[in-house]
Design a protein around this motif. Sequence first.
Motif, mmCIF file in Angstrom:
data_model
loop_
_atom_site.group_PDB
_atom_site.id
_atom_site.type_symbol
_atom_site.label_atom_id
_atom_site.label_comp_id
_atom_site.label_asym_id
_atom_site.label_seq_id
_atom_site.Cartn_x
_atom_site.Cartn_y
_atom_site.Cartn_z
ATOM 1 N N ASN A 199 30.157 -61.757 32.776
ATOM 2 C CA ASN A 199 31.454 -61.432 32.199
ATOM 3 C C ASN A 199 32.183 -60.311 32.941
ATOM 4 O O ASN A 199 31.578 -59.368 33.414
ATOM 5 N N ASN A 200 33.466 -60.466 33.018
ATOM 6 C CA ASN A 200 34.375 -59.387 33.393
ATOM 7 C C ASN A 200 35.076 -58.993 32.099
ATOM 8 O O ASN A 200 35.703 -59.851 31.497
ATOM 9 N N PRO A 201 34.951 -57.804 31.588
ATOM 10 C CA PRO A 201 34.544 -56.569 32.244
ATOM 11 C C PRO A 201 33.130 -56.065 31.916
ATOM 12 O O PRO A 201 32.752 -55.023 32.442
ATOM 13 N N THR A 202 32.350 -56.762 31.079
ATOM 14 C CA THR A 202 31.102 -56.123 30.637
ATOM 15 C C THR A 202 29.963 -56.251 31.646
ATOM 16 O O THR A 202 29.044 -55.438 31.650
ATOM 17 N N GLY A 203 29.980 -57.323 32.459
ATOM 18 C CA GLY A 203 28.831 -57.574 33.326
ATOM 19 C C GLY A 203 27.671 -58.175 32.554
ATOM 20 O O GLY A 203 26.527 -58.081 32.984
ATOM 21 N N TYR A 204 27.963 -58.825 31.422
ATOM 22 C CA TYR A 204 26.898 -59.388 30.588
ATOM 23 C C TYR A 204 26.803 -60.908 30.754
ATOM 24 O O TYR A 204 27.831 -61.604 30.774
ATOM 25 N N THR A 205 25.580 -61.384 30.876
ATOM 26 C CA THR A 205 25.280 -62.815 30.814
ATOM 27 C C THR A 205 24.311 -63.022 29.658
ATOM 28 O O THR A 205 23.331 -62.268 29.547
ATOM 29 N N PRO A 206 24.554 -64.001 28.799
ATOM 30 C CA PRO A 206 23.639 -64.230 27.678
ATOM 31 C C PRO A 206 22.229 -64.568 28.163
ATOM 32 O O PRO A 206 22.055 -65.104 29.262
ATOM 33 N N THR A 207 21.262 -64.282 27.323
ATOM 34 C CA THR A 207 19.895 -64.711 27.591
ATOM 35 C C THR A 207 19.842 -66.227 27.389
ATOM 36 O O THR A 207 20.770 -66.831 26.819
ATOM 37 N N TYR A 373 29.757 -58.202 38.712
ATOM 38 C CA TYR A 373 30.353 -57.143 39.530
ATOM 39 C C TYR A 373 30.542 -55.837 38.757
ATOM 40 O O TYR A 373 30.835 -54.818 39.353
ATOM 41 N N PHE A 374 30.504 -55.910 37.419
ATOM 42 C CA PHE A 374 31.027 -54.803 36.603
ATOM 43 C C PHE A 374 30.031 -54.288 35.575
ATOM 44 O O PHE A 374 29.101 -54.987 35.190
ATOM 45 N N MET A 375 30.306 -53.075 35.081
ATOM 46 C CA MET A 375 29.748 -52.585 33.815
ATOM 47 C C MET A 375 30.876 -51.826 33.133
ATOM 48 O O MET A 375 31.847 -51.419 33.766
ATOM 49 N N SER A 376 30.707 -51.648 31.808
ATOM 50 C CA SER A 376 31.728 -50.904 31.069
ATOM 51 C C SER A 376 31.094 -49.839 30.191
ATOM 52 O O SER A 376 29.981 -50.016 29.683
ATOM 53 N N PHE A 377 31.833 -48.747 30.017
ATOM 54 C CA PHE A 377 31.473 -47.708 29.053
ATOM 55 C C PHE A 377 32.354 -47.864 27.826
ATOM 56 O O PHE A 377 33.558 -48.146 27.955
ATOM 57 N N ASP A 378 31.748 -47.657 26.644
ATOM 58 C CA ASP A 378 32.559 -47.414 25.457
ATOM 59 C C ASP A 378 32.765 -45.906 25.439
ATOM 60 O O ASP A 378 31.795 -45.135 25.425
ATOM 61 N N CYS A 379 34.029 -45.478 25.461
ATOM 62 C CA CYS A 379 34.309 -44.044 25.655
ATOM 63 C C CYS A 379 34.296 -43.258 24.345
ATOM 64 O O CYS A 379 34.575 -42.049 24.348
ATOM 65 N N GLY A 380 34.025 -43.930 23.229
ATOM 66 C CA GLY A 380 33.901 -43.225 21.952
ATOM 67 C C GLY A 380 35.159 -42.441 21.627
ATOM 68 O O GLY A 380 36.269 -42.985 21.646
ATOM 69 N N ALA A 381 34.991 -41.144 21.373
ATOM 70 C CA ALA A 381 36.125 -40.320 20.967
ATOM 71 C C ALA A 381 37.067 -39.985 22.138
ATOM 72 O O ALA A 381 38.172 -39.498 21.940
ATOM 73 N N GLY A 403 42.388 -48.480 25.800
ATOM 74 C CA GLY A 403 42.216 -47.080 25.399
ATOM 75 C C GLY A 403 40.779 -46.719 25.048
ATOM 76 O O GLY A 403 40.466 -45.569 24.771
ATOM 77 N N ARG A 404 39.861 -47.703 25.092
ATOM 78 C CA ARG A 404 38.520 -47.471 24.584
ATOM 79 C C ARG A 404 37.417 -47.657 25.623
ATOM 80 O O ARG A 404 36.374 -47.021 25.559
ATOM 81 N N TYR A 405 37.641 -48.591 26.536
ATOM 82 C CA TYR A 405 36.577 -48.917 27.495
ATOM 83 C C TYR A 405 36.965 -48.499 28.902
ATOM 84 O O TYR A 405 38.146 -48.539 29.281
ATOM 85 N N LEU A 406 35.961 -48.121 29.666
ATOM 86 C CA LEU A 406 36.186 -47.820 31.073
ATOM 87 C C LEU A 406 35.344 -48.805 31.878
ATOM 88 O O LEU A 406 34.114 -48.863 31.730
ATOM 89 N N ARG A 407 36.016 -49.596 32.704
ATOM 90 C CA ARG A 407 35.302 -50.590 33.512
ATOM 91 C C ARG A 407 35.056 -50.046 34.910
ATOM 92 O O ARG A 407 35.978 -49.553 35.570
ATOM 93 N N VAL A 408 33.816 -50.201 35.353
ATOM 94 C CA VAL A 408 33.438 -49.727 36.680
ATOM 95 C C VAL A 408 32.980 -50.935 37.504
ATOM 96 O O VAL A 408 32.033 -51.630 37.122
ATOM 97 N N ALA A 409 33.663 -51.167 38.618
ATOM 98 C CA ALA A 409 33.275 -52.275 39.509
ATOM 99 C C ALA A 409 32.226 -51.747 40.482
ATOM 100 O O ALA A 409 32.553 -51.327 41.590
#
Length: 432
Positions: A199-207, A373-381, A403-409
């Motif tokens: 996935n873009n932006p999470t970098g997640y693939t299901p099991t 290609y990616f991972m994301s942070f949940d930036c919380g507060a 406004g909530r997530y930061l995606r890093v390629a």
Amino acid sequence: MNPLAESLNATLEGTVAHRLLSRTGRHLFFPKGIVAQSAEAKERAHRFNATAGMAYRHGAPMILPAAASVSAAFSPAESVAYAPTPGVAALRERWKEEMIKKNPSLASVRTSRPLVTAGLTNGIVHLAELFVDAGDPVVMPDMFWGNYRLILEHRKEARIMTFPFFSEEAGFNVEGFAAACTEAATARGKVIVLLNFPNNPTGYTPTEAEARAIVARLTALADDGTDILVIADDAYFGLFFESGLQTESIFAPLSTAHERILAAKIDGATKEDFAWGLRVGFITYASPGLDDNAINALEQKTIGSLRAVVSNTSNLSQHMLLKVMNDPAYERQKQDARDILEGRYRELKAGLERRRSSDPDSPLTVLPFNSGYFMSFDCGAVDAEALRLALLDRGIGTISIAGRYLRVAFAAVEQESIGELIDEIYDAAAGM
Ligand SMILES: Cc1ncc(COP(=O)(O)O)c(C=O)c1O
């Protein structure tokens, strides 16, 4: 309605594809005009062939010497000549062969031949033309590639219906997915689903288990009488960095799942073959509800959409990709490139773990990622956009989402710089 469209509709009558077609999709067809007349002339015009809109000299497409010198590895017929609207036949065959190698369970499945699109974006646009009407809900997780919104909501007036991507167990939220599909089915009597793994932006693939559950839920919905289009956007296919993941496209199990499920695969050279600017993508269909005639009719409608929108995709790009794929070193070179990205992934995983234990009060939460290609942070507060700007002040580019997530390629950053990148992100967040 054009008689050719009527005839294609008659062929599709009674199938899931027919029931799912949009208003535009019902009207689409591939005109026989120039193509059919050119084909006839190829057989019979032994004196002068004045059909196709291309200039010829000595039996070959004309080419400026400057163009010939920069494309010396290609004949004029492979470079400046038009490509066929459905794509270069040899490339379509080769891509299908490769698709089966990558997804062995497709070996015994009836699929269409991949149709060439001008990149994956263009493939999604054609599917939207064919199957999406204004007001249609399109189900996808709440973290998705932003261009889907432009294509589906702003261009087609569809309604993106989301569900939280992750379950409480930090896996794919199968329950949320199934609930959103049921809601869409209730609202419209049909369901359009767009799934993008890795996935873009999470970098997640299901099991594998999650993928089985996704297919089971869709099959159950189809059993209840709902027609379902599932679009698998496989842009980042092959970049799987953990074991136990669904390493075949979700298209593969869906292609045989149910007569009421139409599976459409969007893939291409863009990310997989490290050829972003070549603009070569593919659309492939499969459904147990479609026989050869119906598959052919659906292809004809899609080719009609291609003809109307791009006419055909860059011939030079297609021939370049074909040569690359036919190079004996192709597989090894691809693996080498994937290994480089995997090295960055491992560095990132280790660095994030280190930082998490040394900095337990950080506002940043690392969302699950295992591929792509990616991972994301949940930036919380912390406001993600403010964090992005703070990182820019440090000379670091990232993407903020909602406004909530930061995606890093991470795919774009050298392995030896990953540690520094992580520290900068955590330090910037701590200073906010
Ligand atoms: C999920 C996803 N699909 C499709 C694309 C676009 O592919 P293309 O550049 O071939 O249009 C991207 C590009 O970022 C993407 O992230």
